[in-house]
Every structure is written in structure tokens, then in C-alpha cells.
Design a protein around this motif. Structure first.
Motif, short mmCIF file in Angstrom:
data_model
loop_
_atom_site.label_atom_id
_atom_site.label_comp_id
_atom_site.label_asym_id
_atom_site.label_seq_id
_atom_site.Cartn_x
_atom_site.Cartn_y
_atom_site.Cartn_z
N THR A 54 -2.64 -5.57 3.83
CA THR A 54 -1.28 -5.32 3.37
C THR A 54 -1.20 -5.41 1.86
O THR A 54 -1.96 -6.16 1.22
CB THR A 54 -0.28 -6.32 4.02
N GLY A 55 -0.29 -4.63 1.29
CA GLY A 55 -0.10 -4.62 -0.16
C GLY A 55 1.05 -3.69 -0.49
O GLY A 55 1.46 -2.87 0.33
N VAL A 56 1.57 -3.80 -1.70
CA VAL A 56 2.69 -2.98 -2.15
C VAL A 56 2.27 -2.20 -3.38
O VAL A 56 1.53 -2.70 -4.22
CB VAL A 56 3.92 -3.87 -2.47
N GLY A 57 2.73 -0.96 -3.51
CA GLY A 57 2.40 -0.15 -4.67
C GLY A 57 0.94 0.25 -4.68
O GLY A 57 0.40 0.70 -3.66
N SER A 58 0.28 0.08 -5.82
CA SER A 58 -1.14 0.42 -5.90
C SER A 58 -1.97 -0.46 -4.98
O SER A 58 -3.00 -0.03 -4.44
CB SER A 58 -1.64 0.26 -7.35
N SER A 59 -1.51 -1.69 -4.73
CA SER A 59 -2.20 -2.57 -3.78
C SER A 59 -2.11 -2.00 -2.36
O SER A 59 -3.01 -2.20 -1.55
CB SER A 59 -1.61 -3.98 -3.83
N SER A 62 5.04 -11.30 -5.82
CA SER A 62 6.02 -10.40 -5.21
C SER A 62 6.73 -11.10 -4.05
O SER A 62 6.09 -11.59 -3.12
CB SER A 62 5.33 -9.12 -4.71
N GLN A 63 8.06 -11.15 -4.11
CA GLN A 63 8.82 -11.82 -3.06
C GLN A 63 8.67 -11.12 -1.72
O GLN A 63 8.62 -11.77 -0.66
CB GLN A 63 10.30 -11.89 -3.46
N ALA A 64 8.58 -9.79 -1.75
CA ALA A 64 8.40 -9.04 -0.50
C ALA A 64 7.05 -9.38 0.13
O ALA A 64 6.96 -9.59 1.35
CB ALA A 64 8.49 -7.54 -0.79
N THR A 65 6.01 -9.46 -0.70
CA THR A 65 4.69 -9.80 -0.19
C THR A 65 4.66 -11.23 0.32
O THR A 65 4.09 -11.52 1.39
CB THR A 65 3.63 -9.62 -1.28
N LEU A 66 5.27 -12.14 -0.41
CA LEU A 66 5.31 -13.55 0.01
C LEU A 66 6.02 -13.71 1.35
O LEU A 66 5.56 -14.46 2.22
CB LEU A 66 6.02 -14.39 -1.05
N SER A 67 7.12 -12.99 1.52
CA SER A 67 7.86 -13.06 2.77
C SER A 67 7.00 -12.57 3.93
O SER A 67 6.99 -13.18 5.01
CB SER A 67 9.13 -12.21 2.66
N GLN A 68 6.25 -11.51 3.69
CA GLN A 68 5.37 -10.97 4.73
C GLN A 68 4.24 -11.93 5.06
O GLN A 68 3.88 -12.12 6.23
CB GLN A 68 4.81 -9.62 4.28
N VAL A 69 3.69 -12.57 4.04
CA VAL A 69 2.60 -13.53 4.25
C VAL A 69 3.09 -14.68 5.13
O VAL A 69 2.38 -15.12 6.05
CB VAL A 69 2.08 -14.07 2.89
N HIS A 70 4.29 -15.18 4.84
CA HIS A 70 4.84 -16.29 5.65
C HIS A 70 5.01 -15.86 7.11
O HIS A 70 4.75 -16.66 8.02
CB HIS A 70 6.18 -16.74 5.07
N GLN A 71 5.43 -14.62 7.33
CA GLN A 71 5.57 -14.13 8.70
C GLN A 71 4.22 -14.10 9.42
O GLN A 71 4.11 -14.53 10.57
CB GLN A 71 6.16 -12.72 8.71
N ASP A 88 -4.90 -14.17 -9.91
CA ASP A 88 -4.76 -15.56 -10.36
C ASP A 88 -4.78 -16.49 -9.15
O ASP A 88 -3.98 -16.33 -8.23
CB ASP A 88 -3.45 -15.72 -11.13
N ALA A 89 -5.69 -17.45 -9.15
CA ALA A 89 -5.80 -18.39 -8.04
C ALA A 89 -4.62 -19.35 -7.97
O ALA A 89 -4.42 -20.03 -6.96
CB ALA A 89 -7.10 -19.18 -8.16
N ASN A 90 -3.81 -19.41 -9.03
CA ASN A 90 -2.66 -20.30 -9.05
C ASN A 90 -1.36 -19.58 -8.70
O ASN A 90 -0.27 -20.17 -8.82
CB ASN A 90 -2.52 -20.97 -10.42
N SER A 91 -1.44 -18.34 -8.29
CA SER A 91 -0.25 -17.58 -7.94
C SER A 91 0.30 -18.08 -6.61
O SER A 91 -0.38 -18.75 -5.83
CB SER A 91 -0.56 -16.09 -7.85
N SER A 92 1.55 -17.72 -6.31
CA SER A 92 2.20 -18.19 -5.09
C SER A 92 1.51 -17.69 -3.84
O SER A 92 1.32 -18.44 -2.87
CB SER A 92 3.67 -17.73 -5.09
N VAL A 93 1.11 -16.41 -3.83
CA VAL A 93 0.41 -15.85 -2.67
C VAL A 93 -0.92 -16.57 -2.46
O VAL A 93 -1.29 -16.91 -1.32
CB VAL A 93 0.19 -14.34 -2.84
N ALA A 94 -1.64 -16.82 -3.54
CA ALA A 94 -2.93 -17.50 -3.43
C ALA A 94 -2.77 -18.90 -2.84
O ALA A 94 -3.58 -19.33 -2.01
CB ALA A 94 -3.60 -17.57 -4.80
N LYS A 95 -1.74 -19.60 -3.25
CA LYS A 95 -1.55 -20.98 -2.82
C LYS A 95 -1.20 -21.10 -1.33
O LYS A 95 -1.52 -22.12 -0.70
CB LYS A 95 -0.47 -21.65 -3.68
#
Length: 246
Positions: free
Chosen positions: A120-125, A172-181, A195-202
Motif C-alpha cells: 500500500t502507498g499513496v501517490g508515487s508510493s 500521511s494521515q491517510a496512510t497512518l489510518s490505513q496502517v492502524h486498520q 525516516d525511522a522516527n516517522s509515525s508510520v515507522a514507529k
């Protein structure tokens, strides 16, 4: 030198001039007004009016500013190339370390033991998510991709799955929401972020960070995605070798 408000006020002849100058910048900075008029098919009067619209008192001042504009553009382009090459070199040096290689093998084992692999990813991701799913599928690991972060997620579709989340910023809030799901449904989360310190990474179970220099031109994020492609392919090949052991 050319700002959006000025460009918006251009007439058809102004746009013709502007397009020629931008496309032939190396030549335009040395042209006489008559040469430019002949090359573009407009009058010298039109060129002088154009100079006024872009904040110049006359053609001589316009050429001076045009040379400075070209110098800035060249310096900016050189800086981006150097930054991109340096980031890629540093990334490749890090991937040769034992710790990095062990992490890839550990993740490959988890992927090999799962029933499904979701990208999963948004845009170029999102484009790279599609590439990743096809690459893994080519190496005999079933995978599919999601480019819509708002698509409803049903537990039966991701039972015993690994989700690979691609995100440059990891914020990305949309990506974070999907990760939590996905996490709530029991999927193992592997993120590839800058970045290993990003919200998605954590919030991920596993993270691979590549730390490329962030590059923007205007509002466009041009951070290199070459490390992401490398990591996808390296993970896929490591997973393939793990599958051969079973």
C-alpha cells in the motif's frame, strides 16, 4: 524571475515569447532584441511590453535578469543532482552492513511464512506498491496492492498477511489510518520510509529506512525513490530463497 501572477497576465504573444525563452534559455541570454523578434515572429514593441510585464525597464535590464535567472537555475539543478547522488551512495553503503542485511532476511522469513502480501502507498508510493506486488508475484509469492487509502478493509482478505507500507515522509494521515486498520485486523506491518522516527515507522512491526535527502522543486517532492525499488527487489529475492527452503 517569472512569477505566477505575471504569467497569468500574459497575452498570447507574451506566452509565445515566454515559451521560446524558457526552451532556448542558453541562446536567449545572448540575443539582440531584433534576433529574438525574428526567432519568435513578434515585434520588438511586443518584446519591450513583455519586459515591462516581468518588471524590467527595458530589454537590457531584462537580459541581465535573464542571465541571473539562468545562473540560479543551473546552480539549483546541480545541487539537486549532487544531493541525489550523495544520498544514493550513502544508502548503498549502509545496505552492505551486517545489521541491515540481517533485518532484510528476518523480514523475508516473515513474508515467506504468510499467506498473503499486501502493498500500500499513496501517490508515487502507490505506483511503487503496484511494482512491488508484481515483482513479488513474479517470484512466486502471491501479492496485491492498494492505492486507495480509504478502501474498506475486511479481515478475511488480510488474514495471516504481511502489509508492506511505502511512505516517503511516514506522516500521511491517510496512510497512518490505513496502517492502524491493518494492525487491528492482525496483519504484520513492514514499512519502508525515509525516516525511522516517522509515525508510520514507529507503529510498524518492522521498518526499513533509507534516509535520502529530501528534495523539493516548488511543491513537488522529488526525493529519490531508487532506494525503495532496491529494498523491494532485495526483499523479494530474499523471500524467494526462503520459500525454496520449505
Amino acid at each position: 524571475m517569472f512569477i505566477s501572477e505575471q504569467i497569468a497576465s500574459f497575452s498570447d504573444l507574451d506566452h509565445k515569447l515566454y515559451s521560446y525563452i524558457i526552451r532556448h534559455l542558453d541562446q536567449a541570454i545572448y540575443m539582440r532584441i531584433r534576433d529574438l523578434a525574428a526567432a519568435t515572429g513578434v515585434s520588438t514593441t511586443t518584446i519591450l511590453r513583455f519586459c515591462k510585464k516581468v518588471g524590467c525597464d527595458g530589454f537590457a535590464e531584462f537580459k541581465i535578469k535573464l542571465k541571473l535567472y539562468k545562473k540560479e537555475q543551473d546552480a539549483d539543478n546541480d545541487g539537486h543532482v549532487i544531493a541525489g547522488e550523495k544520498s544514493l551512495t550513502e544508502f548503498l553503503e549502509r545496505t552492505l552492513t551486517r545489521d541491515f542485511e540481517e533485518e532484510i532476511i528476518n523480514i523475508a522469513k516473515v513474508i515467506a511464512n504468510s499467506k498473503r502480501l499486501v502493498f500500500t502507498g499513496v501517490g508515487s508510493s502507490g505506483i511503487l506498491a503496484e511494482y512491488g506486488s508484481r515483482y513479488f508475484s513474479g517470484l512466486k509469492k502471491f501479492a496485491f496492492y492498494l492505492k486507495d487509502p480509504f478502501l474498506p478493509i475486511h479481515e478475511q482478505y488480510i488474514e495471516d498477511s504481511v502489509t508492506i507500507v511505502l511512505s516517503v515522509s511516514g506522516e500521511s494521515q491517510a496512510t497512518l489510518s490505513q496502517v492502524h486498520q491493518f494492525k487491528q485486523k492482525g496483519s504484520v506491518i513492514v514499512s519502508i520510509t525515509n525516516d525511522a522516527n516517522s509515525s508510520v515507522a514507529k507503529v510498524s512491526d518492522y521498518n526499513l529506512a533509507y534516509y535520502a535527502s529530501t528534495e523539493f522543486i516548488g511543491n513537488t517532492n522529488l526525493t529519490t525513490q531508487l532506494p525503495v525499488i532496491y529494498l523491494i527487489e532485495r526483499l523479494a529475492k530474499a523471500t524467494y530463497f526462503e520459500l525454496q527452503k520449505t
